[in-house]
Design a protein around this motif. Structure first.
Motif, PDB file in Angstrom:
ATOM      1  N   ALA A   1       8.972  22.571  49.951  1.00 37.09           N
ATOM      2  CA  ALA A   1       9.422  22.765  51.333  1.00 37.09           C
ATOM      3  C   ALA A   1      10.538  23.799  51.291  1.00 37.09           C
ATOM      4  CB  ALA A   1       9.921  21.458  51.927  1.00 37.09           C
ATOM      5  N   THR A   2      10.385  24.883  52.029  1.00 41.45           N
ATOM      6  CA  THR A   2      11.344  25.991  51.955  1.00 41.45           C
ATOM      7  C   THR A   2      12.246  26.014  53.192  1.00 41.45           C
ATOM      8  OG1 THR A   2       9.747  27.262  50.677  1.00 41.45           O
ATOM      9  CG2 THR A   2      11.564  28.496  51.666  1.00 41.45           C
ATOM     10  N   HIS A   3      13.543  26.054  52.951  1.00 38.65           N
ATOM     11  CA  HIS A   3      14.508  26.148  54.047  1.00 38.65           C
ATOM     12  C   HIS A   3      15.281  27.444  53.873  1.00 38.65           C
ATOM     13  CE1 HIS A   3      14.011  21.749  54.588  1.00 38.65           C
ATOM     14  NE2 HIS A   3      14.014  21.717  53.267  1.00 38.65           N
ATOM     15  N   PHE A   4      15.346  28.224  54.946  1.00 37.70           N
ATOM     16  CA  PHE A   4      16.144  29.452  54.864  1.00 37.70           C
ATOM     17  C   PHE A   4      17.571  29.182  55.325  1.00 37.70           C
ATOM     18  CE2 PHE A   4      11.866  31.131  54.810  1.00 37.70           C
ATOM     19  CZ  PHE A   4      11.965  31.981  53.718  1.00 37.70           C
ATOM     20  N   ILE A   5      18.502  29.740  54.592  1.00 35.79           N
ATOM     21  CA  ILE A   5      19.909  29.550  54.945  1.00 35.79           C
ATOM     22  C   ILE A   5      20.277  30.593  55.988  1.00 35.79           C
ATOM     23  CG2 ILE A   5      22.250  29.868  54.011  1.00 35.79           C
ATOM     24  CD1 ILE A   5      20.924  28.373  51.461  1.00 35.79           C
ATOM     25  N   MET A   6      20.768  30.111  57.138  1.00 33.28           N
ATOM     26  CA  MET A   6      21.002  31.015  58.256  1.00 33.28           C
ATOM     27  C   MET A   6      22.396  31.645  58.205  1.00 33.28           C
ATOM     28  SD  MET A   6      18.832  29.342  61.313  1.00 33.28           S
ATOM     29  CE  MET A   6      19.767  27.876  61.601  1.00 33.28           C
ATOM     30  N   LYS A   7      23.339  30.873  57.719  1.00 33.56           N
ATOM     31  CA  LYS A   7      24.706  31.403  57.668  1.00 33.56           C
ATOM     32  C   LYS A   7      25.461  30.675  56.567  1.00 33.56           C
ATOM     33  CE  LYS A   7      28.695  32.278  60.599  1.00 33.56           C
ATOM     34  NZ  LYS A   7      29.307  32.123  61.915  1.00 33.56           N
ATOM     35  N   LYS A   8      26.230  31.427  55.825  1.00 32.08           N
ATOM     36  CA  LYS A   8      27.051  30.797  54.785  1.00 32.08           C
ATOM     37  C   LYS A   8      28.470  30.631  55.313  1.00 32.08           C
ATOM     38  CE  LYS A   8      24.554  32.500  50.774  1.00 32.08           C
ATOM     39  NZ  LYS A   8      24.632  33.183  49.486  1.00 32.08           N
ATOM     40  N   TYR A   9      28.974  29.427  55.224  1.00 36.99           N
ATOM     41  CA  TYR A   9      30.335  29.171  55.684  1.00 36.99           C
ATOM     42  C   TYR A   9      31.315  29.095  54.520  1.00 36.99           C
ATOM     43  CZ  TYR A   9      28.278  27.995  60.182  1.00 36.99           C
ATOM     44  OH  TYR A   9      27.607  28.042  61.370  1.00 36.99           O
ATOM     45  N   LYS A  10      30.864  28.439  53.468  1.00 36.20           N
ATOM     46  CA  LYS A  10      31.792  28.173  52.373  1.00 36.20           C
ATOM     47  C   LYS A  10      31.011  28.061  51.077  1.00 36.20           C
ATOM     48  CE  LYS A  10      35.516  24.877  51.309  1.00 36.20           C
ATOM     49  NZ  LYS A  10      36.156  23.628  51.684  1.00 36.20           N
ATOM     50  N   GLU A  11      31.512  28.651  50.033  1.00 42.65           N
ATOM     51  CA  GLU A  11      30.859  28.547  48.736  1.00 42.65           C
ATOM     52  C   GLU A  11      31.948  28.460  47.669  1.00 42.65           C
ATOM     53  OE1 GLU A  11      27.197  30.932  48.641  1.00 42.65           O
ATOM     54  OE2 GLU A  11      27.765  31.469  46.605  1.00 42.65           O
ATOM     55  N   LYS A  12      31.792  27.549  46.765  1.00 40.93           N
ATOM     56  CA  LYS A  12      32.776  27.394  45.676  1.00 40.93           C
ATOM     57  C   LYS A  12      34.203  27.329  46.224  1.00 40.93           C
ATOM     58  CE  LYS A  12      30.808  27.703  41.475  1.00 40.93           C
ATOM     59  NZ  LYS A  12      31.273  26.902  40.332  1.00 40.93           N
ATOM     60  N   HIS A  13      34.401  26.584  47.279  1.00 43.59           N
ATOM     61  CA  HIS A  13      35.711  26.404  47.918  1.00 43.59           C
ATOM     62  C   HIS A  13      36.231  27.639  48.639  1.00 43.59           C
ATOM     63  CE1 HIS A  13      36.275  22.443  46.125  1.00 43.59           C
ATOM     64  NE2 HIS A  13      35.805  22.961  45.010  1.00 43.59           N
ATOM     65  N   LYS A  14      35.434  28.699  48.671  1.00 45.78           N
ATOM     66  CA  LYS A  14      35.894  29.912  49.362  1.00 45.78           C
ATOM     67  C   LYS A  14      35.199  30.002  50.723  1.00 45.78           C
ATOM     68  CE  LYS A  14      38.041  31.164  45.592  1.00 45.78           C
ATOM     69  NZ  LYS A  14      39.405  30.711  45.419  1.00 45.78           N
ATOM     70  N   ILE A  15      35.987  30.304  51.741  1.00 48.60           N
ATOM     71  CA  ILE A  15      35.458  30.376  53.102  1.00 48.60           C
ATOM     72  C   ILE A  15      35.088  31.814  53.435  1.00 48.60           C
ATOM     73  CG2 ILE A  15      36.053  30.025  55.541  1.00 48.60           C
ATOM     74  CD1 ILE A  15      37.878  27.690  54.495  1.00 48.60           C
ATOM     75  N   PHE A  16      33.901  32.011  54.011  1.00 42.57           N
ATOM     76  CA  PHE A  16      33.395  33.356  54.259  1.00 42.57           C
ATOM     77  C   PHE A  16      34.121  34.057  55.400  1.00 42.57           C
ATOM     78  CE2 PHE A  16      30.305  31.806  51.400  1.00 42.57           C
ATOM     79  CZ  PHE A  16      29.597  32.877  50.888  1.00 42.57           C
ATOM     80  N   GLU A  17      34.308  33.339  56.517  1.00 43.22           N
ATOM     81  CA  GLU A  17      35.002  33.956  57.653  1.00 43.22           C
ATOM     82  C   GLU A  17      36.479  34.118  57.324  1.00 43.22           C
ATOM     83  OE1 GLU A  17      34.073  34.938  60.887  1.00 43.22           O
ATOM     84  OE2 GLU A  17      32.063  34.855  60.011  1.00 43.22           O
ATOM     85  N   LYS A  18      37.035  35.226  57.719  1.00 45.06           N
ATOM     86  CA  LYS A  18      38.468  35.390  57.523  1.00 45.06           C
ATOM     87  C   LYS A  18      39.206  34.409  58.426  1.00 45.06           C
ATOM     88  CE  LYS A  18      41.609  39.063  56.482  1.00 45.06           C
ATOM     89  NZ  LYS A  18      42.732  39.328  57.319  1.00 45.06           N
ATOM     90  N   GLN A  19      40.144  33.668  57.865  1.00 43.28           N
ATOM     91  CA  GLN A  19      40.863  32.670  58.654  1.00 43.28           C
ATOM     92  C   GLN A  19      41.952  33.346  59.479  1.00 43.28           C
ATOM     93  OE1 GLN A  19      40.000  28.997  58.287  1.00 43.28           O
ATOM     94  NE2 GLN A  19      38.296  30.367  57.862  1.00 43.28           N
ATOM     95  N   GLU A  20      42.091  32.886  60.703  1.00 46.24           N
ATOM     96  CA  GLU A  20      43.124  33.427  61.567  1.00 46.24           C
ATOM     97  C   GLU A  20      44.506  33.008  61.063  1.00 46.24           C
ATOM     98  OE1 GLU A  20      43.285  32.862  65.977  1.00 46.24           O
ATOM     99  OE2 GLU A  20      41.110  32.872  65.674  1.00 46.24           O
ATOM    100  N   GLU A  21      45.437  33.915  61.156  1.00 48.02           N
ATOM    101  CA  GLU A  21      46.800  33.581  60.759  1.00 48.02           C
ATOM    102  C   GLU A  21      47.621  33.245  62.000  1.00 48.02           C
ATOM    103  OE1 GLU A  21      48.863  34.051  57.860  1.00 48.02           O
ATOM    104  OE2 GLU A  21      47.358  34.702  56.401  1.00 48.02           O
ATOM    105  N   GLN A  22      48.484  32.275  61.847  1.00 51.16           N
ATOM    106  CA  GLN A  22      49.350  31.923  62.966  1.00 51.16           C
ATOM    107  C   GLN A  22      50.332  33.064  63.235  1.00 51.16           C
ATOM    108  OE1 GLN A  22      51.423  28.216  62.399  1.00 51.16           O
ATOM    109  NE2 GLN A  22      52.990  28.765  63.887  1.00 51.16           N
TER     110      GLN A  22
END
Lengths: 161, 388
Positions: free
Chosen positions: A133-154
């Motif tokens: 059964a094949t599932h395509f990954i649509m978006k990566k959020y986090k891998e190996k504790h690293k977050i893909f989106e740049k986090q907003e700074e206060q």
């Protein structure tokens, strides 16, 4: 010394000098330990986590998780089939799972067409593989504790305490 | 036109504004700047704690809490102090939840100091004790701690400044900015001086959890000191919760009763959302503290090693998240050093003089920053030192 492995898991680019300073050990000892850990297979390798979507926005390369059901073989269990699967260069990660399927195969950096043809042409035809059964990954959020989106700074932060 | 100079509080007018504001104006304009100036964890509050705050908002818990703070929270603080430091405080009459440790300090001083009373303040130390004493019409009496004593307050130094007017001794350890700690034997020695006097102790232990290689001992742990100690602690440093403004103060019920009234009239209560988050922190946050302490400890060793390689002498800080190296070998004053380092290499560290007398010849470097930034700051410092 295990602390050094944990630190390298967080950032593989730490130099032996930095690792030595952070853990209060001698640099020579750290280097010796790392050489040995690599030789022993405690450290399997060092890689970078790349966000390919940022490199090429129009890329049609995708990542897929393929669930594989297999029937274990006499004397060999799951290992023999697993080996036949991970030999393929396309396979990025392979795990034996508990639950409703047996092997989790991750493939990345390929087109959907490539992955389909891998599943139908190579994977499904391996002896002992009873279903996929094949599932395509649509978006990566986090891998190996690293977050893909740049986090907003206060903004508006106090500068002196 | 109104002549404000004749209208304003003399005590307020007498307070000196922070001398390092200009540094931060410069810093704000620099693009490649690295600030090791702010004394704040670089971690974001752990998610489960933030989530507890968010959940309380979802539930609509947005009203005032009781003045002293939610009973549930005070019970958790009581359990925590017992679990971590073997301290016993009755959550019902020996404790107040405050708006940060800063309010707790303000309450302690205002509830105890009469006009003319002397407050002994070891320096270098956090900047608020003197001004708050002044606003209470007390008299700050500064004692300079020495690098050769690893910036501890010694019994001799204490004895030398005690007068019949002494009301309060401020004990800010683990110390900002020096990183000094007072171990049990050192506290015992001070206790020996204090026994038989009527001097109260304001023990600011906001960095208690950030002690490296040894467990923090509270002044209230020392025999005969419990009844005279006003203990200040909070959530900002150990749980990375600076913006939530959550602290607490514990003392004998008679002192708390007075602090209670001041708190009630000034602040009403600490923010409710922060109190819910704090309950979660105390219940399930021990591992977060251990993780962050471990990180700070590595950075501490790393920075210390780097400073020594640069030839700057630095006593080993054992608490908080600051190193306090001597820059006397450069021939520059603390202010000159910091101003030039910022202008020429875009790295902000704080002159020791910002923390009172005895800080001349030293700078405070906060290591609650990533290894990458510390590495870059050290390498810029190496270049900077070559140019002097």
């Amino acid at each position: 010394m295990e602390e050094i492995l944990r630190l390298l898991e967080k950032d593989a680019r730490y130099t032996s000098k930095q690792l030595a300073a952070m853990t209060g050990q001698e640099q020579g000892k750290v280097e010796e330990y790392l050489t040995q850990a690599e030789a022993d297979g405690k450290i399997i390798g060092y890689t970078a986590i790349v966000d390919w979507d940022k490199v090429d926005k129009s890329s049609d390369l995708v990542t897929a998780l393929i669930e594989v059901k297999i029937s274990p073989q006499r004397g060999e269990g799951f290992d023999r089939i697993a080996e036949r699967i991970y030999q393929y260069d396309e396979v990025e990660s392979l795990y034996l799972m508990s639950g409703t399927f047996d092997l989790a195969v991750f493939i990345s950096g390929r087109t959907m067409r490539d992955i389909s043809s891998f599943v139908f042409g190579s994977l499904a035809t391996i002896e002992g593989v009873t279903g996929t059964a094949t599932h395509f990954i649509m978006k990566k959020y986090k891998e190996k504790h690293k977050i893909f989106e740049k986090q907003e700074e206060q903004e508006d932060r106090l500068l002196f305490v | 036109m109104m002549d404000y100079s004749s209208l304003l509080s003399e005590a307020a007018v007498s307070l000196k504004p922070s001398g390092i504001r200009k540094f931060f104006d410069i810093l704000a304009e620099k693009k490649d700047a690295i600030s090791l100036g702010i004394g704040e964890p670089d971690f974001i509050t752990p998610w489960h704690i933030r989530d507890a705050g968010i959940y309380s908002l979802e539930k609509g818990f947005t009203k005032y809490s009781s003045n002293a703070g939610m009973t549930e929270l005070r019970q958790e603080v009581s359990k925590y102090l017992n679990r971590r430091f073997e301290l016993k405080y009755d959550p019902l009459n020996q404790m107040l939840i405050t708006v940060g440790g800063s309010e707790a300090i303000d309450l302690a001083i205002r509830a105890t100091v009469n006009p003319g009373d002397e407050v002994i303040i070891p320096v270098p130390s956090f900047v608020c004790y003197g001004p708050i004493t002044t606003m209470a019409h007390g008299v700050p009496v500064y004692v300079e701690t020495k690098a050769e004593n690893e910036f501890r307050l010694t019994p001799e130094e204490l004895k030398a400044v005690i007068t019949p007017k002494t009301k309060l001794l401020v004990l800010p350890f683990p110390n900002n900015p020096t990183g000094a700690i007072m171990e049990r034997e050192h506290l015992e020695a001070l206790a020996e001086v204090l026994r038989g006097t009527n001097i109260l102790v304001l023990s600011d232990e906001i960095y208690a959890e950030l002690s490296y290689g040894r467990k923090h001992v509270s002044m209230a742990n020392i025999p005969d000191m419990y009844e005279r100690t006003i203990l200040v602690n909070g959530f900002s440093k150990c749980y990375a919760m600076t913006g939530w403004r959550m602290g607490y103060v514990c003392a004998h019920a008679d002192i708390v009763a007075q602090m209670y009234k001041i708190h009630q009239y000034c602040l009403m209560c600490a923010p409710t959302v922060s109190q819910y988050a704090a309950i979660e922190a105390l219940r399930n946050g021990d591992a977060d503290i251990a993780m962050m302490r471990g990180e700070y400890d590595r950075r501490r060793k790393y920075l210390l090693e780097g400073l020594r390689e640069l030839g700057l002498s630095c006593f080993e800080p054992r608490g908080a998240f600051y190193a306090f190296p001597s820059i006397q070998s450069t021939g520059l004053s603390s202010e000159e050093f910091c101003e030039r380092f910022l202008m020429e290499k875009s790295v902000a560290v704080i002159p020791g003089t910002a923390f009172g007398k005895g800080g001349e010849g030293f700078v405070r470097i906060c290591y609650a920053s990533s290894i990458e930034r510390i590495t870059e700051a050290l390498s810029r410092m190496r270049e900077f030192l070559k140019t002097i």
